[in-house]
Design an enzyme around this catalytic site. Structure first.
Site, short mmCIF file in Angstrom:
data_model
loop_
_atom_site.label_atom_id
_atom_site.label_comp_id
_atom_site.label_asym_id
_atom_site.label_seq_id
_atom_site.Cartn_x
_atom_site.Cartn_y
_atom_site.Cartn_z
CE LYS A 175 -36.09 -57.80 6.45
NZ LYS A 175 -37.14 -56.83 6.75
CE LYS B 244 -45.75 -60.56 3.04
NZ LYS B 244 -44.54 -60.29 2.26
CG ASN C 273 -41.22 -47.28 1.53
OD1 ASN C 273 -41.65 -47.92 2.50
ND2 ASN C 273 -42.01 -46.89 0.55
CD GLN D 6 -40.80 -59.21 9.11
OE1 GLN D 6 -39.75 -58.65 8.89
NE2 GLN D 6 -41.97 -58.62 8.93
CB THR E 185 -43.49 -49.05 6.74
OG1 THR E 185 -43.64 -50.25 5.99
CG2 THR E 185 -42.66 -49.32 7.97
N GLY F 213 -40.13 -55.93 0.04
CA GLY F 213 -38.96 -55.04 0.01
C GLY F 213 -38.44 -54.72 1.41
CG ASP F 214 -35.65 -54.21 4.93
OD1 ASP F 214 -36.51 -54.05 5.79
OD2 ASP F 214 -34.43 -53.99 5.16
CE LYS G 257 -41.34 -55.84 12.28
NZ LYS G 257 -40.48 -55.08 11.38
CB SER H 31 -46.95 -57.25 2.99
OG SER H 31 -45.97 -56.47 2.34
P1 NDP Z 1 -34.79 -47.44 1.99
O1 NDP Z 1 -33.72 -48.17 1.30
O2 NDP Z 1 -35.96 -46.94 1.21
O3 NDP Z 1 -34.20 -46.22 2.81
C1 NDP Z 1 -33.22 -46.40 3.79
C2 NDP Z 1 -32.81 -45.05 4.32
O4 NDP Z 1 -31.98 -45.24 5.45
C3 NDP Z 1 -32.00 -44.23 3.32
O5 NDP Z 1 -32.21 -42.87 3.55
C4 NDP Z 1 -30.57 -44.65 3.65
O6 NDP Z 1 -29.59 -43.71 3.28
C5 NDP Z 1 -30.64 -44.76 5.16
N1 NDP Z 1 -29.65 -45.75 5.61
C6 NDP Z 1 -29.62 -47.07 5.30
N2 NDP Z 1 -28.56 -47.67 5.85
C7 NDP Z 1 -27.91 -46.70 6.51
C8 NDP Z 1 -26.73 -46.68 7.31
N3 NDP Z 1 -26.01 -47.80 7.49
N4 NDP Z 1 -26.37 -45.49 7.85
C9 NDP Z 1 -27.11 -44.36 7.66
N5 NDP Z 1 -28.22 -44.33 6.91
C10 NDP Z 1 -28.61 -45.47 6.36
O7 NDP Z 1 -35.30 -48.44 3.15
P2 NDP Z 1 -36.66 -48.42 3.97
O8 NDP Z 1 -37.12 -47.03 4.17
O9 NDP Z 1 -37.57 -49.41 3.34
O10 NDP Z 1 -36.20 -49.06 5.36
C11 NDP Z 1 -35.72 -48.27 6.45
C12 NDP Z 1 -35.82 -49.06 7.73
O11 NDP Z 1 -37.19 -49.44 7.97
C13 NDP Z 1 -35.04 -50.38 7.77
O12 NDP Z 1 -34.57 -50.61 9.08
C14 NDP Z 1 -36.09 -51.42 7.41
O13 NDP Z 1 -35.75 -52.69 7.88
C15 NDP Z 1 -37.29 -50.84 8.14
N6 NDP Z 1 -38.60 -51.32 7.69
C16 NDP Z 1 -38.98 -51.14 6.38
C17 NDP Z 1 -40.21 -51.57 5.98
C18 NDP Z 1 -40.71 -51.30 4.61
O14 NDP Z 1 -41.91 -51.57 4.37
N7 NDP Z 1 -39.95 -50.78 3.69
C19 NDP Z 1 -41.12 -52.29 6.90
C20 NDP Z 1 -40.65 -52.33 8.26
C21 NDP Z 1 -39.42 -51.87 8.61
P3 NDP Z 1 -28.66 -43.99 1.99
O15 NDP Z 1 -29.59 -43.89 0.82
O16 NDP Z 1 -27.62 -42.95 2.03
O17 NDP Z 1 -28.13 -45.38 2.18
#
Ligand code: NDP
Length: 450
Positions: A130, A94, A244, A115, A213, A169-170, A118, A382
């Protein structure tokens, strides 16, 4: 004196380094976990005899595949897809799918490794996995995203299933992408709604999954503060990212009476002294899929700092929530935040703090909620989505939210307890690693040499 546990962990880490010399992010994630585990092997020498760590650190399976797709100009594009099925010791694989140009095997392996622990910490029966692709969704049309997702799933569907491997998603994979991925899976295999999570509510999704999250990170922070007799009310917070995780962390923080003054995307950050207007951020990011700078069109009194001109961590705040990506918070940022009076940090993103930054926070006595504990709310809900799919019913928003809250509280308790039991009272990095590891280790030990 070097203990047997320390010697064993060091020996396995040397082997991991030799076998994966270029996988920098993967080695960083492994080092962080291994740093915590020596006392466990001293307490359970049978795990050394079973060479449990060397087995666990090697993924059960890595799948890498070609993803060809046609862009809107009719030109053929090719990306690389991955799925790392890391550990099925306690349940089906997962973990999310990430679409971002920075994706490599090292990134997917670090995420898959994290993961495992976690998922174990949530207390739910889910293994670790992943996946993703180096596909860049930015600037692509809906039709291009759909064609890419269909091609990606045409291969991935051979390797997943509701009791085998359940992606979600991620970064770069939200409700739209999950919809296209699910549609293609269904076309090839028939209706099987337990095969993906993060689905739309109209076809088997769970209420509260979108928020999980971000809300979970805030619940975790609340637990850390409450353990010190403090609360979220009237605290000033900064949240990096505006995806997100960031959006729903901001929502819950505001609900709990904290003031969030800044958030970011990869182009820079916005600072709004009076507190962010979340409705404007949702409009820009969730509806228009625009850049964070557009916030100034809604609030000309806010300030935008382009990426080259400053770091969000330069701001003064009580609480910090890195919710964007790995290694976004370095040692110099940690030092600035500490100097500016930071009380606590909870990691919404995966591995957002470098090892040096984490150590700086801990040395300065800043409360530190590591990602694998603090952001486990997403995968926890999830797993609740999988339960609802199996039972063919759906729980209310409040019902799922209550379960999420209880799970986050439980994770804080088990990480705190494990830290105390193994002589690192108050260190949630060590506590989360040990608590997550113990259940997986016991399961592996009972299942024989596999
Ligand atoms: P999204 O794609 O919804 O958002 C990502 C955000 O981070 C955007 O604002 C993006 O900016 C910014 N970002 C991504 N890459 C970079 C980078 N290299 N440098 C600067 N800014 C960056 O992703 P999520 O919110 O889902 O995920 C964010 C983090 O949380 C990740 O590390 C993910 O692994 C983790 N996570 C997510 C979960 C989930 O349920 N969604 C669960 C657990 C952890 P821009 O749009 O400009 O790229």
């Amino acid at each position: 004196m070097v203990t047997a546990g320390q010697a064993y962990v060091a020996e396995v880490f040397e082997k991991v380094k030799r076998a994966n010399p270029h996988e920098v992010e993967f080695l960083q994630a492994v080092e962080e976990v291994f740093d915590s585990l020596a006392p466990v092997f001293d307490a359970y020498p049978n795990y050394i005899a079973e060479n449990l760590l060397e087995r666990l650190v090697e993924p059960e399976r890595i799948i890498s595949f070609r993803v060809p797709w046609l862009d809107d100009k009719g030109q053929v594009q090719v990306n690389r897809g991955y799925r790392v099925q890391y550990s099925s010791a306690i349940g089906p694989y997962k973990g999310g799918l990430r679409f971002h140009p920075s994706v490599t095997q090292s990134i997917i392996k670090f995420l898959g490794f994290e993961q495992i622990f976690k998922n174990s910490l949530t207390g739910l029966p889910i293994g670790g996995g992943k996946g993703g692709s180096n596909f860049d969704p930015k600037g692509k049309s809906d039709a291009e995203i759909m064609r890419f997702c269909q091609s990606f799933m045409t291969e991935l569907q051979k390797h997943i299933g509701p009791s085998l491997d359940v992606p979600a998603g991620d970064i770069g994979v939200g409700g739209r992408e999950i919809g296209y991925l699910f549609g293609q899976y269904k076309r090839l295999n028939g209706y099987e709604n337990g095969v993906l999570t993060g689905k739309g509510l109209a076809y088997g999704g769970s209420l509260t999954r979108k928020e999980a999250t971000g809300y979970g990170v805030v619940y975790f922070m609340e637990q850390m503060l409450e353990a010190k007799g403090d609360s979220l009310a009237d605290k000033t917070a900064i949240v990096s990212g505006s995806g997100n995780v960031a959006i729903y962390a901001i929502e819950k923080l505001q609900e709990k009476g904290a003031k969030v003054v800044a958030c970011s995307d990869s182009s820079g950050y916005i600072y709004h002294e009076n507190g962010l207007d979340l409705a404007a951020i949702k409009q820009i990011k969730e509806v228009e899929r625009g850049r964070i700078k557009a916030y100034l069109d809604h609030h000309p009194d806010a300030v935008f700092y382009p990426r080259e001109e400053g770091r969000i961590w330069d701001l003064k705040a009580d609480l910090a929530f890195p919710c964007a990506t790995q290694n976004e918070l370095e040692e110099r940022d940690a030092k600035t935040l500490i100097q500016n009076g930071l009380i606590a940090i909870a990691e919404g993103a995966n591995m957002p703090s470098t090892l040096e930054a984490t150590k700086a926070f801990q040395k300065a006595g800043v409360l530190f909620g590591p990602a694998k504990a603090a952001n486990a709310g997403g995968v926890a809900v999830s797993a609740l989505e999988m339960s609802q799919n199996s039972m063919r019913l759906s729980w209310s928003f409040d019902e799922v939210d209550e379960k999420l809250y209880a799970i986050m509280k439980g994770i804080h308790q088990s990480a705190s307890q494990a830290a105390e039991d193994f002589g690192h009272s108050g260190d949630l990095v060590v506590g989360a690693n040990i608590a997550g590891f113990l259940k997986v280790a016991e399961a592996m030990s009972q299942q024989g040499l596999i």
